[in-house]
Design an enzyme around this catalytic site. Sequence first.
Site, short mmCIF file in Angstrom:
data_model
loop_
_atom_site.label_atom_id
_atom_site.label_comp_id
_atom_site.label_asym_id
_atom_site.label_seq_id
_atom_site.Cartn_x
_atom_site.Cartn_y
_atom_site.Cartn_z
N HIS A 13 0.82 -1.19 0.00
CA HIS A 13 0.00 0.00 0.00
C HIS A 13 0.87 1.25 0.00
CE1 HIS A 13 -3.84 -2.08 0.99
NE2 HIS A 13 -2.97 -3.02 1.22
N THR A 14 0.45 2.25 -0.82
CA THR A 14 1.21 3.49 -0.86
C THR A 14 0.99 4.24 0.43
OG1 THR A 14 0.76 3.61 -3.22
CG2 THR A 14 1.57 5.60 -2.17
N THR A 15 2.03 4.40 1.22
CA THR A 15 1.87 5.14 2.46
C THR A 15 2.50 6.52 2.36
OG1 THR A 15 3.84 3.99 3.21
CG2 THR A 15 1.73 3.17 4.02
#
Lengths: 236, 248
Positions: A13-15
């Site tokens: 997931h793009t954090t």
Amino acid sequence: MIFNSEISGEQQHTTSPVVTGGSVIALVYNGGVIVGTDTLCSYGSMAAFKNVKKIAQISKNTIYASSGEFSDFQQVVKELAKIDRSALQYDDGVHPSPKDYGNFLARLSYKKRCKINPLYLQNVIAGFHNGERYLSLVDIYGTYLESNFITTGFASYFCKAIISNYWNENCTLDQAKQVIRECFKVLFCRDCRAHDVIQLAYVDAQGAHIEEPERVETKWDFNGFKSRANEKLHTQ
Amino acid sequence: MLKHLYDTDCVTWSPQGKLFQVEYAMEAVKQGSICLGLKSNENVVLCSLKRQPSELAGYQEKQFKIDDHMAIAIAGLTADARVLCKYMRTECLEYKYTYESHHPVGRLVFKVAEKSQHKTQSGAKRPYGVGLLVAGIDPNGVHLFETCPSGNYYEYKCQAIGSRSQAARTYFESWFHLFEKSTLEQLILHGLSAIKKAIMEDEELNEKNVEVGILGKNLKFTHLNAQELRDYITKLEQFSPNSQIQQE
């Protein structure tokens, strides 16, 4: 957009974004809509890529720009161009209007946000369709807002005062351009991730026009810089 | 012509280059009661004759709204029509969800035609036994399409399908040059006149067995209600296309 990694469960997931673009400022004027960005992509605090064209033409009368993760910007440009091209297979000459793109992007952003894997972007879609100006913001959550002026990033903090004092929705193209140049001047002075080379693009009844990058005027020859204010103190 | 040798399934051609199963499916459309559509620069009107299976039963609806800007009239197997109607409604809904605008009409008809064609090229499937008249408005203008079980589709200025539709088409051939500039009221009266040509001698038009649907650039799809139908059927007595020519 569905990737094999999503299906197999390996999706990360793009954090936080890696290569980022700065503020976007967009204004409506009497004949159309104008969008301005700078030409910098930052790698954290490093000004890594200084000649980047960050305004894309999606269709004959729609342009798109965004701030945030630049690879997401590139992917969104591909997705939106796909929709325009698919109009060809139906042979009916019906092309999506700028509003169609705006809503599509809102749905896409919302879907990815719900999977806690967002497109790390504040998106600006501008267009001119059937004699009407169109300007909208789609943010990282999928919120969709149409407005007469849009600012993203630091421009929302520094530039709103300039815009309210010097711009109105019926100003001329040149007036709008001057307002945007003034905004980027201020941003270059105050935003650490801003750059002094900007690019303007506008859409009017004739279609989209993307101009060549230009350098904003900045002034550095203040006496205070020329003869440093502290120098006297140190020598005493 | 020894048809029975080549008409068992969709995947067999006849030596004359025909697919008999598809042709038989088109026959089912011709058995349905008449429905017709006609368009002007601003409006589309759908008229159909409703059948009553028995005196105890209600009349079978023939026109269905797909979206605010689109509607269909059916002739043939109602059950098959329901499937296509549901498909079209779902597509319109999904398009609206994604793009917040109306599904372009030609594109949806193309999708229906593709779906229909698929059924004509498979061993285990049969073609849809229903013909649709699709009326719709989109940025490209005012549209009237006909779809067939064969998977073909055509755009029309006016068209009639179903039983005894030739009589209505003959009426259209004489008067269709007036339709483009007709008002909505004139269009409805033309439609009802055409239907009148197609009914049996002992039948008569009334608000129960006729269905009229209207669609316009600023008019969402609506059915005329019973009172309005009665009024129009009364006006039909005085209506003649010749009077429209004199006005122009």
